[in-house]
Design an enzyme around this catalytic site. Structure first.
Site, mmCIF file in Angstrom:
data_model
loop_
_atom_site.group_PDB
_atom_site.id
_atom_site.type_symbol
_atom_site.label_atom_id
_atom_site.label_comp_id
_atom_site.label_asym_id
_atom_site.label_seq_id
_atom_site.Cartn_x
_atom_site.Cartn_y
_atom_site.Cartn_z
ATOM 1 N N MET A 31 39.880 40.759 40.958
ATOM 2 C CA MET A 31 39.982 41.901 40.362
ATOM 3 C C MET A 31 39.622 43.310 41.527
ATOM 4 O O MET A 31 38.995 44.207 41.453
ATOM 5 C CB MET A 31 38.976 42.223 39.256
ATOM 6 C CG MET A 31 39.465 41.352 38.093
ATOM 7 S SD MET A 31 38.729 42.006 36.526
ATOM 8 C CE MET A 31 37.082 41.799 36.745
ATOM 9 N N ASP A 36 33.201 37.892 50.315
ATOM 10 C CA ASP A 36 33.440 36.540 51.149
ATOM 11 C C ASP A 36 33.693 35.314 49.978
ATOM 12 O O ASP A 36 34.248 34.387 50.414
ATOM 13 C CB ASP A 36 32.158 36.268 51.821
ATOM 14 C CG ASP A 36 32.113 36.784 53.294
ATOM 15 O OD1 ASP A 36 33.298 37.590 53.357
ATOM 16 O OD2 ASP A 36 31.256 36.890 54.069
ATOM 17 N N HIS A 38 35.707 35.584 47.591
ATOM 18 C CA HIS A 38 37.261 35.619 47.342
ATOM 19 C C HIS A 38 37.904 34.962 48.869
ATOM 20 O O HIS A 38 38.904 34.226 48.845
ATOM 21 C CB HIS A 38 37.681 37.110 47.359
ATOM 22 C CG HIS A 38 37.229 37.746 46.053
ATOM 23 N ND1 HIS A 38 36.521 38.603 46.073
ATOM 24 C CD2 HIS A 38 37.720 37.441 44.886
ATOM 25 C CE1 HIS A 38 36.265 39.217 44.926
ATOM 26 N NE2 HIS A 38 36.867 38.312 44.245
ATOM 27 N N GLU A 149 32.964 28.712 41.755
ATOM 28 C CA GLU A 149 32.180 27.998 40.763
ATOM 29 C C GLU A 149 30.991 29.112 40.167
ATOM 30 O O GLU A 149 30.087 28.697 39.437
ATOM 31 C CB GLU A 149 31.418 26.899 41.396
ATOM 32 C CG GLU A 149 32.172 25.870 41.383
ATOM 33 C CD GLU A 149 31.643 24.409 42.024
ATOM 34 O OE1 GLU A 149 30.463 24.583 42.347
ATOM 35 O OE2 GLU A 149 32.582 23.484 42.275
ATOM 36 N N LYS A 150 31.082 30.217 40.729
ATOM 37 C CA LYS A 150 29.885 31.206 40.419
ATOM 38 C C LYS A 150 30.499 31.634 38.928
ATOM 39 O O LYS A 150 29.176 31.568 38.099
ATOM 40 C CB LYS A 150 30.016 32.355 40.957
ATOM 41 C CG LYS A 150 28.829 33.572 40.852
ATOM 42 C CD LYS A 150 29.102 34.771 41.191
ATOM 43 C CE LYS A 150 29.626 35.200 39.838
ATOM 44 N NZ LYS A 150 30.109 36.826 39.867
ATOM 45 N N GLN A 154 34.204 30.548 33.100
ATOM 46 C CA GLN A 154 35.510 30.866 33.287
ATOM 47 C C GLN A 154 36.283 29.801 33.801
ATOM 48 O O GLN A 154 37.300 29.550 33.370
ATOM 49 C CB GLN A 154 35.653 32.151 34.245
ATOM 50 C CG GLN A 154 36.796 32.574 34.873
ATOM 51 C CD GLN A 154 36.915 33.838 35.687
ATOM 52 O OE1 GLN A 154 36.666 34.716 34.961
ATOM 53 N NE2 GLN A 154 36.932 33.598 37.014
ATOM 54 N N SER A 186 29.295 38.851 44.163
ATOM 55 C CA SER A 186 30.324 39.184 43.163
ATOM 56 C C SER A 186 30.509 40.818 43.624
ATOM 57 O O SER A 186 29.556 41.211 44.255
ATOM 58 C CB SER A 186 29.181 39.192 42.063
ATOM 59 O OG SER A 186 29.692 40.116 41.168
ATOM 60 N N SER A 187 31.599 40.960 43.249
ATOM 61 C CA SER A 187 32.123 42.704 43.427
ATOM 62 C C SER A 187 30.877 43.427 42.887
ATOM 63 O O SER A 187 30.715 44.472 43.222
ATOM 64 C CB SER A 187 33.330 42.748 42.631
ATOM 65 O OG SER A 187 34.106 41.715 43.346
HETATM 66 O O1 PAF Z 1 36.919 36.248 38.153
HETATM 67 C C1 PAF Z 1 37.566 37.267 38.112
HETATM 68 O O2 PAF Z 1 37.624 38.037 39.167
HETATM 69 C C2 PAF Z 1 38.508 37.527 36.824
HETATM 70 O O3 PAF Z 1 37.717 37.043 35.698
HETATM 71 C C3 PAF Z 1 39.785 37.142 37.043
HETATM 72 C C4 PAF Z 1 39.996 35.499 37.214
HETATM 73 C C5 PAF Z 1 40.430 37.398 38.481
HETATM 74 C C6 PAF Z 1 40.883 37.647 35.826
HETATM 75 O O4 PAF Z 1 40.843 38.813 35.775
#
Ligand code: PAF
Length: 280
Positions: A31, A36, A38, A149-150, A154, A186-187
């Site tokens: 998103m 880091d 990502h 894994e954070k 999900q 986390s963002s």
């Molecule tokens: O983890 C995220 O950033 C979001 O939930 C994802 C997997 C990109 C889906 O929008």
């Protein structure tokens, strides 16, 4: 090759058609507001020599709170510079209308593990996540997709969806990346001031005290963690739960064989933080 930026379904399809026959595709859905964590997913895809596709799409379906969506950090220009610098092959940045055109009404809903943990507090959140991830799998048809894994629940639900729907994509997970204080990247951390960022580091330090040999049962462990968090200024705790890593079933007695994992969600200055830790 310079990074391709696709902003439409047409451009995405045209560019992917060129590579599909001779290269495997690795997908990293995001998103935006990259960090880091990502980059670790992207690195893994590139190491495996995949044609690496990163998507940037703030998915409105997964926000149960309009304010949370409004506040979500966006930094497209900065993200694109980062992605170009590390030679990502393609970045897909769709508009909401392209993913959910007018009249859109089809959703993915998992019914056994979506209403526990984060799902208990964020109605329809996981349906939103699974719907967008499934759409991205259909549009991009990756060989592999990478998740951190954070966001353990999900990751679990995406793996479940892939299995249940016979989707032909391999899910590759990457360990949580943390800052020097131990805080899971986390963002949303971008919304914290420096004092709160430091405080938030206590979460992981406290989770690491979860040892099977030190606690009779999960109740005692949860109580201990709660006390420690509160003593360290983390007072707005949404949940602390101990569940099995492989099926997210609750555990009462601590037993290494169940691969127990502690899951936590807490708010600091209105910012929601989650983390999890495999108890040993
Ligand atoms: O983890 C995220 O950033 C979001 O939930 C994802 C997997 C990109 C889906 O929008």
């Amino acid at each position: 090759m310079p990074t391709i930026i696709a902003r439409s379904l047409h451009s995405l399809k045209k560019n992917l058609n060129r590579v599909k026959k001779n290269k495997k595709i690795g997908l990293i859905p995001t998103m935006g507001s990259l960090h880091d964590g990502h980059l670790a997913l992207i690195k893994k895809s590139k190491k495996l020599k995949f044609f690496t596709v990163v998507t940037i799409f703030v998915n409105p379906l997964q926000f149960n709170n309009k304010n949370d969506l409004k506040k979500y950090p966006v930094q497209e220009k900065k993200d694109l510079n980062i992605l170009k610098k590390i030679n990502v092959d393609l970045v897909f940045i769709p508009k909401t209308q392209q993913i959910y055109p007018f009249g859109y009404s089809t959703y993915i809903k998992e019914i056994n593990h979506s209403n526990i943990l984060c799902g208990e507090y964020r109605a329809n959140h996981f349906s939103g996540v699974l719907t967008v991830v499934c759409k991205l799998f259909i549009l991009i048809q990756p060989d592999s997709a990478f998740f951190g894994e954070k966001d353990f629940q999900q990751l679990f639900l995406i793996k479940k969806m892939v299995k249940d729907l016979n989707l032909e994509v391999k899910i590759i997970s990457v360990s949580t990346v943390r800052d020097s204080n131990g805080l899971a990247l986390s963002s949303r951390n971008k919304l914290l001031d420096s004092k709160s960022l430091k405080l938030a580091g206590a979460i992981y330090k406290i989770l690491k005290k979860s040892k099977v040999k030190n606690f009779k049962n999960t109740k005692a462990l949860v109580l201990y963690l709660k006390k420690q968090l509160i003593n360290n200024g983390i007072v707005d705790i949404e949940y602390i739960e101990i569940r099995q890593s492989k099926n997210l079933e609750k555990v009462n007695i601590l037993n290494k064989g169940h691969q127990p994992r502690v899951f936590i969600a807490a708010y600091l200055k209105g910012v929601r933080l989650i983390d999890n830790y495999k108890i040993n």
